[in-house]
Design an enzyme around this catalytic site. Structure first.
Site, PDB file in Angstrom:
ATOM      1  N   TYR A   1       0.809  -1.177   0.215  1.00  0.00           N
ATOM      2  CA  TYR A   1       0.310  -0.218   0.076  1.00  0.00           C
ATOM      3  C   TYR A   1       0.595   0.715   0.290  1.00  0.00           C
ATOM      4  O   TYR A   1       1.122   1.607   1.089  1.00  0.00           O
ATOM      5  CB  TYR A   1      -0.985  -0.171   1.268  1.00  0.00           C
ATOM      6  CG  TYR A   1      -2.936  -0.905   1.416  1.00  0.00           C
ATOM      7  CD1 TYR A   1      -1.961  -1.742  -0.043  1.00  0.00           C
ATOM      8  CD2 TYR A   1      -3.047  -0.983   1.963  1.00  0.00           C
ATOM      9  CE1 TYR A   1      -3.124  -2.820  -0.066  1.00  0.00           C
ATOM     10  CE2 TYR A   1      -3.914  -2.268   2.112  1.00  0.00           C
ATOM     11  CZ  TYR A   1      -4.242  -3.038   1.164  1.00  0.00           C
ATOM     12  OH  TYR A   1      -4.993  -4.137   0.760  1.00  0.00           O
TER      13      TYR A   1
ATOM     14  N   SER B   1     -13.512  -3.777  -0.355  1.00  0.00           N
ATOM     15  CA  SER B   1     -14.106  -3.245  -1.046  1.00  0.00           C
ATOM     16  C   SER B   1     -15.179  -2.484  -1.042  1.00  0.00           C
ATOM     17  O   SER B   1     -16.129  -2.824  -1.433  1.00  0.00           O
ATOM     18  CB  SER B   1     -13.305  -3.148  -2.387  1.00  0.00           C
ATOM     19  OG  SER B   1     -14.105  -1.803  -3.332  1.00  0.00           O
TER      20      SER B   1
ATOM     21  N   GLY C   1     -20.798  -0.233  -5.122  1.00  0.00           N
ATOM     22  CA  GLY C   1     -22.297  -0.390  -5.868  1.00  0.00           C
ATOM     23  C   GLY C   1     -23.284   0.060  -4.781  1.00  0.00           C
ATOM     24  O   GLY C   1     -24.580   0.486  -5.241  1.00  0.00           O
TER      25      GLY C   1
END
Length: 298
Positions: free
Chosen positions: A53, A208, A212
């Protein structure tokens, strides 16, 4: 805050995905530190990081070092915070991600991660992604060696299928405590892995998890998506954010699920943490589940 378990460790039911604090578009260090502090203030005791990361090629471990600094500067007790890190992926600095799952790489990566985090043993070390060029048993074998050496206290696997979970569980036994796959209202392909994790008593950490439900995702090629609108409608009924409804829905999916939403602002962390207080009715869960069937039949 509700609490769940990863192996023998009790953690908050909502974790903090620290990746946004170190990759492209990351905040300045002051805001990044404040975000981690906000998480601890809100009762979050699981922070998810990885050696990959980072943004630029020469900053491997940027996020691990940042999390370690933030916890060191926190004014209170952080002894109950589990920092879970990962190894096996890399970032060459051009925006791409690489995969390296050789035993040698994983063992060296774990040792380097422990030093960056300032710990004698990593509380939870996760194999970031299977390497198609390396036999799965070899990569998992490295986790076994790390457990036996005391470099890590518990092992996890990420981005895996059901067969890989079963093989890792057979090799690691109680040493394997978690599975981290993508799972969200928009991406539910890991339903078999979620169910298998529950059967085996493994924590399932959706990455995640908010996919949506953003407003920009509501309008698909044929108009508003049923998935997005359903989460927004129920959020309006509760007077909370769609993000909170999504996280509450994920908690209802399985007693072993612990979502790790990313955040780069303290306000986002506080909003996510409040999801643990929400209790969706069976009817509401059914409404959200129905969106899956509607989308599948569209």
């Amino acid at each position: 805050m509700q609490y769940r378990t990863i192996g023998s460790t009790t953690v908050s039911a909502i974790g903090l995905g620290a990746m946004p604090l170190s990759i492209e578009g990351r905040p300045d260090e002051a805001r990044a530190i404040a975000t981690v502090h906000a998480a601890v203030d809100a009762g979050i005791t699981l922070i998810d990081t990885a050696d990959s990361y980072h943004w630029h090629a020469d900053e491997t471990g940027h996020n691990e070092l940042l999390v370690a600094r933030a916890l060191a500067r926190y004014g209170g007790d952080t002894s109950d915070v589990l920092v879970a890190t990962k190894g096996g992926r890399g970032r060459p600095g051009d925006g791409n991600w690489t995969v390296t799952g050789t035993p040698e790489h994983l063992k060296h990566a774990a040792e380097a991660s422990a030093k960056r985090l300032g710990v004698e043993a990593i509380g939870l070390y996760q194999l970031h992604k299977p390497d198609p060029a390396v036999p799965w048993a070899d990569s998992v074998g490295a986790l076994r060696e790390l457990l036996d050496a005391g470099t890590i206290r518990a092992a996890g696997i990420s981005n895996v299928d059901a067969g890989q979970i079963r093989e890792a569980h057979a090799m690691l036994g109680h040493g394997l405590v978690s599975v981290q796959n993508q799972y969200s209202p928009a991406v539910r392909d890991s339903e078999p892995e979620l169910r298998l994790s529950m059967q085996l008593g493994l924590a399932f950490l959706p990455w995640s998890p908010l996919g949506g439900i953003s407003r920009s995702s509501l309008d698909g090629p044929s108009g508003p998506t049923s998935t997005g609108t359903a989460f927004h409608h129920i959020a309006a009924e509760h007077g909370v954010s769609p993000q909170q409804i999504t996280l509450a829905w994920l908690l209802a999916r399985s007693p072993t699920t612990i979502p790790v939403p990313g955040a780069s602002r303290p306000a986002s962390v506080h909003d996510s943490a409040r999801a643990a207080e929400l209790k969706l009715s069976e009817a509401e869960v059914s409404r959200l589940e129905a969106t899956r069937q509607t989308n599948a039949n569209a």
